[in-house]
Design a protein around this motif. Sequence first.
Motif, mmCIF file in Angstrom:
data_model
loop_
_atom_site.group_PDB
_atom_site.id
_atom_site.type_symbol
_atom_site.label_atom_id
_atom_site.label_comp_id
_atom_site.label_asym_id
_atom_site.label_seq_id
_atom_site.Cartn_x
_atom_site.Cartn_y
_atom_site.Cartn_z
ATOM 1 N N ALA A 230 0.787 -1.099 -0.027
ATOM 2 C CA ALA A 230 0.140 -0.065 -0.007
ATOM 3 C C ALA A 230 0.781 1.361 -0.122
ATOM 4 O O ALA A 230 0.442 2.443 0.057
ATOM 5 N N GLY A 231 2.135 1.178 0.019
ATOM 6 C CA GLY A 231 3.271 2.317 -0.242
ATOM 7 C C GLY A 231 3.675 2.998 1.133
ATOM 8 O O GLY A 231 4.085 4.044 1.117
ATOM 9 N N PHE A 232 3.420 2.092 2.193
ATOM 10 C CA PHE A 232 3.859 2.239 3.435
ATOM 11 C C PHE A 232 5.303 1.921 3.775
ATOM 12 O O PHE A 232 5.625 0.452 3.590
ATOM 13 N N VAL A 233 6.298 2.728 4.234
ATOM 14 C CA VAL A 233 7.739 2.025 4.323
ATOM 15 C C VAL A 233 7.767 1.846 5.752
ATOM 16 O O VAL A 233 7.495 2.801 6.556
ATOM 17 N N GLN A 234 8.367 0.822 6.092
ATOM 18 C CA GLN A 234 8.549 0.447 7.590
ATOM 19 C C GLN A 234 9.954 1.429 7.873
ATOM 20 O O GLN A 234 11.059 0.585 7.649
ATOM 21 N N TYR A 235 10.019 2.251 8.617
ATOM 22 C CA TYR A 235 11.167 3.153 8.961
ATOM 23 C C TYR A 235 11.707 2.675 10.443
ATOM 24 O O TYR A 235 12.777 3.055 10.862
ATOM 25 N N GLU A 236 10.847 1.932 11.308
ATOM 26 C CA GLU A 236 10.819 1.744 12.867
ATOM 27 C C GLU A 236 10.173 0.579 13.085
ATOM 28 O O GLU A 236 9.618 0.095 12.355
ATOM 29 N N THR A 237 10.464 -0.083 14.136
ATOM 30 C CA THR A 237 10.141 -1.456 14.619
ATOM 31 C C THR A 237 8.588 -1.362 14.421
ATOM 32 O O THR A 237 8.111 -2.483 13.695
ATOM 33 N N SER A 238 7.869 -0.510 14.610
ATOM 34 C CA SER A 238 6.522 -0.538 14.610
ATOM 35 C C SER A 238 5.763 0.762 13.942
ATOM 36 O O SER A 238 4.658 0.962 14.132
ATOM 37 N N ALA A 239 6.577 1.468 13.135
ATOM 38 C CA ALA A 239 6.374 2.660 12.646
ATOM 39 C C ALA A 239 6.437 2.425 10.934
ATOM 40 O O ALA A 239 7.130 2.203 10.463
ATOM 41 N N TYR A 240 5.074 2.853 10.229
ATOM 42 C CA TYR A 240 5.070 2.692 8.904
ATOM 43 C C TYR A 240 4.519 4.042 8.264
ATOM 44 O O TYR A 240 3.444 4.688 8.891
ATOM 45 N N ALA A 241 5.194 4.679 7.250
ATOM 46 C CA ALA A 241 4.678 6.038 6.707
ATOM 47 C C ALA A 241 4.779 5.938 5.212
ATOM 48 O O ALA A 241 5.582 5.305 4.654
ATOM 49 N N THR A 242 4.024 6.883 4.831
ATOM 50 C CA THR A 242 4.114 7.148 3.206
ATOM 51 C C THR A 242 5.292 8.121 3.060
ATOM 52 O O THR A 242 5.800 8.786 4.244
ATOM 53 N N ALA A 243 5.707 8.514 2.024
ATOM 54 C CA ALA A 243 6.734 9.408 1.588
ATOM 55 C C ALA A 243 6.891 10.681 2.429
ATOM 56 O O ALA A 243 5.872 11.360 2.329
#
Length: 377
Positions: A230-243
């Motif tokens: 869906a375009g969410f990048v996992q940047y931390e253990t439990s955090a996902y964000a779009t660009a």
Amino acid sequence: MLLPPLGLYVHIPWCVRKCPYCDFNSHTAAKELPESEYIDALLRDFANESSHLGERPISSLFIGGGTPSLFSAAALNTLLSGLQHHCRFSETIEITLEANPGTTEQGRFAAYRDIGINRLSIGVQSFDDLKLQLLGRIHSADQAQHAFYQARAAGFDRINLDLMFGLPGQSSSEAIADLDRAIALQPDHISWYQLTIEPNTEFYSRPPRLPEDDNLWAMQQQGQQRLADAGFVQYETSAYATAGQQSRHNLNYWRFGDFIGIGAGAHGKLSTRHGEILRNWKTRVPAQYLARTDTFSAGQRSLENTELPLEFMMNALRLRDGVERSLFSERTGLSLESIAKPLQQAIAMGLMEDNQRLQPTERGRLFLNDLLEIFLP
């Protein structure tokens, strides 16, 4: 030592009722909240802290709890205005408010937006009404969805949804259905994490039956793939964000930045120009906090050099891409040579990458506790 960026955390400790899984410093609210008295106390607390600011602006502000959305926009406006008498907000400051879907009403989000709050974190936890009841939440799935639509209509273009998996009696398909409903709303950020049973909670004294480890693993693997698709990048253990939509406030924590904490039970971390790194914490009980007239501190201590590698890594290695190697020296005042032995051990065990970053491997992310133990003093 170059001083790191500075964030501010404001703790509002009251909830409509205490959730059985919650180990935060939160307390069931009385019929009448001491709203104005608590704002006055917060501003006195911050005035005491302002001597530590120097010329540094506040780069991010997070109002958490508890349930901060129990407080009116007028009260929070008094808070924000009062803070700026003692500090300078950066021009690009991120101001986040935690909100519970069960404590919002028509027009309240617009009022929050009007006073300068520019990011919301909505505590959804699940879109399954039965699971919400088991978690002790006061909102329904429909109310959660409606709160999101209200926030968008009020002009919030940065919204995080908090969502949990591994709930009592939850199947893999139910966990993914929750996630699909969250993704369908098209938020900018999703915090998706496993329910854990913490001491000093109702669930700890009366544990519910949670999914087996195999089911939890399936939920995690399927959910991460769903988020990536869906375009969410996992940047931390439990955090996902779009660009470009990562939480700047939390990134400052994970990059071992500084932060002031005000409010009942709040914690802070501050670096000094003399090379000290101080941890401090505030009076925890709301009534005692409100009664303070001089200092709100319940304690402070200086971190020892032997503690700093683990303190740094506990934050930095939660980030999927880790941090630049140079940041270790910048934020701790220690040389990279001081961690050469544990670093090489972690690389040899396949838990950290052998590159120009302090970065966990995929295996290191899966066995993060094992990785961190290598940096114990």
